[in-house]
Design a protein around this motif. Structure first.
Motif: not given
Length: 141
Positions: A41-47, A6-15
């Motif tokens: 996380k505020d750029q054209n980026y997803e994880c 899945e794509i991780i929620d941007k607010e959980s990125i530090n995980a």
């Protein structure tokens, strides 16, 4: 084992920071990685991530852009799968999921960089159909 991509929620990125820290052999501190991910996380980026049940075991950053030579393109970055899960086809399944995800978003190519010394990744990417297009250069300012 029950794997979930899945794509991780941007607010959980530090995980994902502990996994990326392992990828870089602890050469970049946790604090620096945390700061960089808070900017990314505020750029054209997803994880994209892999979970084994509730355990985070894999990560792949995705940078989205349009390039004159390849069109709408995504660049996988900091790909890491926990060592205990390697050699079981999970990387292939993860990239298949990524290809489908980015195609659904309208992207037409995938390009990436990998460390010169990371021979296992070279074999993996060649087996995935990637071709070497050029060299990646960096200059620290």
């Amino acid at each position: 084992m029950s794997f979930k991509f899945e794509i991780i929620d941007k607010e959980s990125i530090n995980a994902v920071v502990p996994l990326v820290e392992k990828l870089n052999n602890n050469r970049i501190s946790y604090e620096v990685l945390e700061q960089r991910f808070s900017e990314m996380k505020d750029q054209n980026y997803e994880c994209a991530v892999i979970y084994d049940d509730d355990k985070l075991i894999g990560v792949c950053g995705l940078w989205f852009c349009t390039r004159h030579y390849s069109g709408r393109s995504v660049e996988p970055d900091h790909v890491y799968i926990d060592e205990a899960y390697r050699g079981k086809g999970l990387g292939k399944a993860f990239f298949k999921w990524i290809y489908n995800y980015v195609k659904e978003k309208g992207y037409e190519s995938v390009e990436l960089n990998t460390y010169v010394a990371n021979a296992p990744s070279h074999k993996f990417y060649f087996n995935e159909g990637f071709k070497i297009l050029g060299f990646h250069f960096i200059k620290t300012l």
